[in-house]
Design a protein around this motif. Structure first.
Motif, short mmCIF file in Angstrom:
data_model
loop_
_atom_site.label_atom_id
_atom_site.label_comp_id
_atom_site.label_asym_id
_atom_site.label_seq_id
_atom_site.Cartn_x
_atom_site.Cartn_y
_atom_site.Cartn_z
N HIS A 30 0.83 -1.20 0.00
CA HIS A 30 0.00 0.00 0.00
C HIS A 30 0.87 1.26 0.00
O HIS A 30 0.62 2.21 -0.76
CB HIS A 30 -0.89 -0.02 1.23
N ALA A 31 1.89 1.29 0.85
CA ALA A 31 2.75 2.48 0.94
C ALA A 31 3.55 2.69 -0.34
O ALA A 31 3.73 3.82 -0.80
CB ALA A 31 3.68 2.34 2.14
N MET A 32 4.04 1.60 -0.92
CA MET A 32 4.81 1.74 -2.16
C MET A 32 3.93 2.17 -3.33
O MET A 32 4.46 2.64 -4.35
CB MET A 32 5.53 0.43 -2.50
N GLY A 33 2.61 2.02 -3.20
CA GLY A 33 1.72 2.45 -4.27
C GLY A 33 1.92 3.90 -4.63
O GLY A 33 1.87 4.28 -5.82
N ASP A 34 2.13 4.78 -3.65
CA ASP A 34 2.34 6.20 -3.94
C ASP A 34 3.65 6.43 -4.70
O ASP A 34 3.73 7.32 -5.55
CB ASP A 34 2.38 6.99 -2.62
N ILE A 35 4.67 5.63 -4.38
CA ILE A 35 5.95 5.77 -5.07
C ILE A 35 5.81 5.28 -6.52
O ILE A 35 6.24 5.95 -7.46
CB ILE A 35 7.04 4.96 -4.34
N GLY A 55 4.97 -3.14 -8.60
CA GLY A 55 6.18 -2.58 -9.17
C GLY A 55 6.36 -2.88 -10.64
O GLY A 55 6.69 -2.00 -11.45
N LYS A 56 6.15 -4.14 -11.03
CA LYS A 56 6.31 -4.51 -12.44
C LYS A 56 5.29 -3.77 -13.31
O LYS A 56 5.62 -3.31 -14.41
CB LYS A 56 6.16 -6.02 -12.61
N ALA A 109 -4.07 -1.10 -0.53
CA ALA A 109 -3.13 -1.67 -1.50
C ALA A 109 -3.82 -1.86 -2.84
O ALA A 109 -3.74 -2.90 -3.48
CB ALA A 109 -2.54 -2.99 -1.00
N GLY A 110 -4.51 -0.79 -3.27
CA GLY A 110 -5.35 -0.87 -4.45
C GLY A 110 -4.59 -0.74 -5.76
O GLY A 110 -3.35 -0.70 -5.78
N PRO A 111 -5.33 -0.66 -6.86
CA PRO A 111 -4.70 -0.65 -8.19
C PRO A 111 -4.09 0.69 -8.55
O PRO A 111 -4.40 1.72 -7.96
CB PRO A 111 -5.88 -0.97 -9.11
N LEU A 112 -3.24 0.65 -9.55
CA LEU A 112 -2.77 1.86 -10.20
C LEU A 112 -3.77 2.26 -11.28
O LEU A 112 -4.37 1.40 -11.93
CB LEU A 112 -1.40 1.65 -10.84
N LEU A 113 -3.97 3.56 -11.44
CA LEU A 113 -4.83 4.10 -12.50
C LEU A 113 -3.98 5.00 -13.37
O LEU A 113 -3.38 5.97 -12.87
CB LEU A 113 -5.99 4.88 -11.89
#
Length: 728
Positions: free
Chosen positions: A467-472, A596-597, A686-690
């Motif tokens: 979840h935290a890495m999602g912002d990065i 990440g991928k 820890a949701g999806p990227l948009l």
């Protein structure tokens, strides 16, 4: 005087979700002992009830009617649930070894892992046959077979005991009900079938086999199994479209390596259900009652449960243990395929439709224990301060992103902050991460903390780190360094050390895989588990929420609905004709999937990108539209949803923050009033990227994501106009 929660000081670990353990969990929930942590380990979120399996095979019961939902049960009991398979017990170090995660410590353990009926040493069995036990796999294979079975299917069942005869009759009934003409053969290595039942009941069952045209071959064994045949010991090649073994009671092999005393591979227990290690108990079919040997039957596990519960509690609190005295015989109710049954006890026999009614009533009464759980009271002062009930809301506070402050209150507070005055602060609050000048590129920094939504600290650490890495990732950056902030519940020193180690090990493995390092942090003790990470990342050119252009495709990398599923889990919700547990497990798996991928495939092409978290898809997409001065249209039918989420939303189940998310976006949203629309406001942990991608790159990027196993979907497009979201 304000009371503090008592510290947890001992771990009682239940290995396996068998009938005895299921009953122990339910009884524990009604009268828990503060200071003891209960843990259930099972590889599956559901466990079948043995007594109703033949009825399911015959088509009398749906799958959800014969399954105990271990996720709901563990939540009701306040137990930690670990979905993994036990592979060993180290009695010296008090560790349980697991298939997919590091060993787990215990103070007291109990084993109820059932048995197998497979024949792994028989050539071709593993590839071409099914075993009646474990029951869940058999039930799933049977349902799949029914969809492809030919008009006159050949079935071979190995083992003509009570279970084999009952399942042969059930299979014949189900196939006839689907318009097929079954050809069924029962194999028995002994000279006669049904050795463990009275002569009158045995005669009834043999007559029914003959009436159904089921061939019985005794003094015969299978020597090899192929995809469409079985080779018998006399050389006969028997056609077989579905081969099933009910041939015996096979203990799980790893028990031999525990050092515990065994009897024919089963855990030997004494009157108190303790093994040769007094801190380890066993019950159900995996146990051998040394003081009172009995055949393998679920009734003994059910009868042992109250004694097992008492003795677990007694050992943990230094009280006397009680002996288990199993009954000498029990009423055997054997179904005859249709809604008829035969009864046998002490050699006496009776049969007919009335006995089916009795069997059905007994079985449904057992399963009713795990259907609707009594609601535990929410303590309130009397008299209660005005506004307290309204502030508490109608349900418990959610965990994860469901426990965030609503977008309206947060936006009002952030608006009062002064603008950054430092020249090296390029952007502050407002995007997924703040942007700092870093040499020729940029450093991004963010922080995220989650209130635990489940009792498994390792799972929560994994979800929180992702979840935290999602912002990065959403900024197109590579994670660089992490600070850890942990609030642990009150624990004994040993449990505190274990929980810290679980959290740090899991977080470190994820950050290391992304090239980041943990460089420090802070820990404290509080009322409940909360995990947080402050992260930095590096990029040559940050991707912000601004930059989306009319015509861009909107691509989502994960399904939605985790907030609704977590809310349902905490509320012990039920689904009509469905099971909640597997859907919650699917949500855990989705939240545990790193992005990440996916981010590295999206970043080179994305005009704008964000991650969907606490404010839901509608809130975060509108933030992107505001930053880009554009509007968007999405196709509700194209939204990828976690299984069960839409049905739960239709029941009105929603996360704590969902109403605030709706209120913050309603004025800029045009959408029908449906369950799918409700999921636009669902908070995603820890949701999806948009990502907003140029149309000429969208399909190729989508294909590249699918090629690496990412379940990405194009859900809509960016359009011209003031910030507004249209969902159709």
């Amino acid at each position: 005087m304000q009371t503090e929660p008592l510290p947890l000081v001992q771990d009682i670990v239940l290995i396996g979700g068998g009938h005895a353990h299921a009953l122990v969990l339910r009884m524990w929930a009604m009268d828990p002992i503060p200071g003891l942590r209960l843990t259930l380990i099972d590889p599956n979120p559901i466990a079948p009830y043995t007594g109703m399996l033949p009825g399911h095979i015959a088509g009398h019961y749906r799958r959800d009617e014969i399954m105990i939902d271990l996720v709901r049960l563990a939540r009701f009991a306040g137990a930690r649930l670990i979905l993994d398979r036990a592979t060993g017990i180290d009695t010296a170090t008090r560790r349980i070894h697991l298939a997919n995660r590091p060993p787990l410590r215990f103070d007291i353990a109990s084993v109820d892992i059932g048995i197998g009926s497979g024949l792994p040493g028989l050539p071709g069995f593993t590839d071409h046959a099914a075993a009646a036990k474990p029951l869940g796999d058999y039930a799933q294979r049977w349902e799949a077979f029914l969809t492809t079975a030919p008009s006159s299917p050949a079935l071979t069942l190995i083992g003509a005991g009570i279970g084999g005869v009952e399942l042969a009759l059930a299979s014949a009934h189900r196939l006839r009900m689907t318009g097929r003409t079954p050809r069924i053969t029962l194999l028995e290595r002994a000279d006669s079938a049904l050795p463990n039942i009275g002569p009158r009941a045995r005669a009834t069952l043999l007559n029914r086999l003959a009436a159904e045209g089921i061939a019985l071959r005794t003094a015969t064994t299978a020597t090899a199994i192929g995809p469409d045949h079985v080779i018998l010991s006399d050389g006969t090649r028997l056609a077989s479209d579905f081969t099933l073994s009910i041939a015996g009671t096979q203990p799980q092999g790893w028990l031999t390596e525990t050092g515990l005393s065994l009897h024919d591979g089963f855990l030997a227990v004494g009157p108190t259900l303790q093994t040769s290690d007094p801190a380890i108990f066993a019950a159900g079919d995996c146990a051998h009652l040394s003081h009172a040997p009995r055949p393998k039957a679920g009734v003994y596990a059910v009868r042992a449960a109250p004694i097992l519960l008492h003795n677990l509690r007694a050992l943990a609190t230094g009280q006397p243990l009680r002996p288990f005295h199993p009954q000498r015989d029990y009423l055997k109710l054997v179904s005859l395929g249709g809604k008829e049954a035969v009864a046998d006890k002490f050699g006496l026999r009776s049969g007919g439709r009335a006995l089916w009614w009795l069997k059905d009533r007994i079985d449904r009464a057992f399963m009713a224990k795990f259907d609707t759980y009594p609601q535990m009271p929410r303590p309130l002062p009397d008299p209660a301060p005005l506004g307290l009930i309204e502030a508490m809301g109608p349900k418990p506070l959610c965990g994860g992103c469901g426990a965030k402050v609503g977008p309206g209150a947060l936006a009002a507070t952030l608006a009062t902050l002064p603008k950054p005055s430092r020249s090296d602060v390029i952007a502050g609050a407002g995007d997924d991460a703040a942007i700092l000048r870093h040499g020729q590129g940029a450093q991004v920094i963010t922080t995220d903390h989650l209130r635990a939504s489940c009792a498994d600290a390792r799972l929560m650490a994994r979800i929180t780190a992702i979840h935290a890495m999602g912002d990065i990732w959403a900024m197109g950056a590579a994670p660089q360094a992490a600070l850890v902030q942990i609030t642990l519940p009150r624990l004994s020193p040993a449990l505190q050390s274990d929980m810290l180690a679980e959290i740090m090990e899991e977080a470190a493995s994820l950050f290391t895989a992304e090239g980041a390092a943990i460089i420090g942090g802070h820990s404290s003790i509080g009322a409940e588990l909360t995990i947080g990470f402050t992260l930095t990342g590096l990029t040559d050119q940050p991707i912000t929420k601004g930059g989306a252009r009319p015509g861009d495709a909107l691509l989502l990398t994960k399904p939605l609905g985790s907030g609704t599923l977590m809310a349902a889990d905490m509320a012990l919700a039920r689904l009509p004709k469905d099971l909640l547990g597997p859907h919650v497990a699917a949500a855990w798996a989705a939240m545990s999937r790193p992005q990440g991928k996916a981010a590295r495939l999206l970043a080179p092409h994305a005009h704008a990108m964000t991650d969907i978290t606490g404010f839901g898809l509608a809130g975060h997409l509108l933030e992107m539209m505001e930053a880009s001065a554009t509007a968007a249209t999405i196709d509700l039918a194209a939204l990828p949803l976690l299984p069960g989420a839409e049905a739960l939303a239709a029941q009105g189940i929603a996360s704590t923050i969902a109403p605030a998310n709706h209120a913050a976006t309603a004025a800029r949203l045009t959408a029908p009033d449906t369950a799918r629309t409700a999921l636009l406001f669902d908070p995603q942990t820890a949701g999806p990227l948009l990502a907003a991608l140029p149309p000429d790159q969208a399909k190729a990027t989508l294909a590249a994501l699918h090629a690496i196993g990412e379940p990405a979907t194009i859900i809509g497009h960016v359009t011209e106009g003031p910030p507004h979201l249209t969902a159709r």
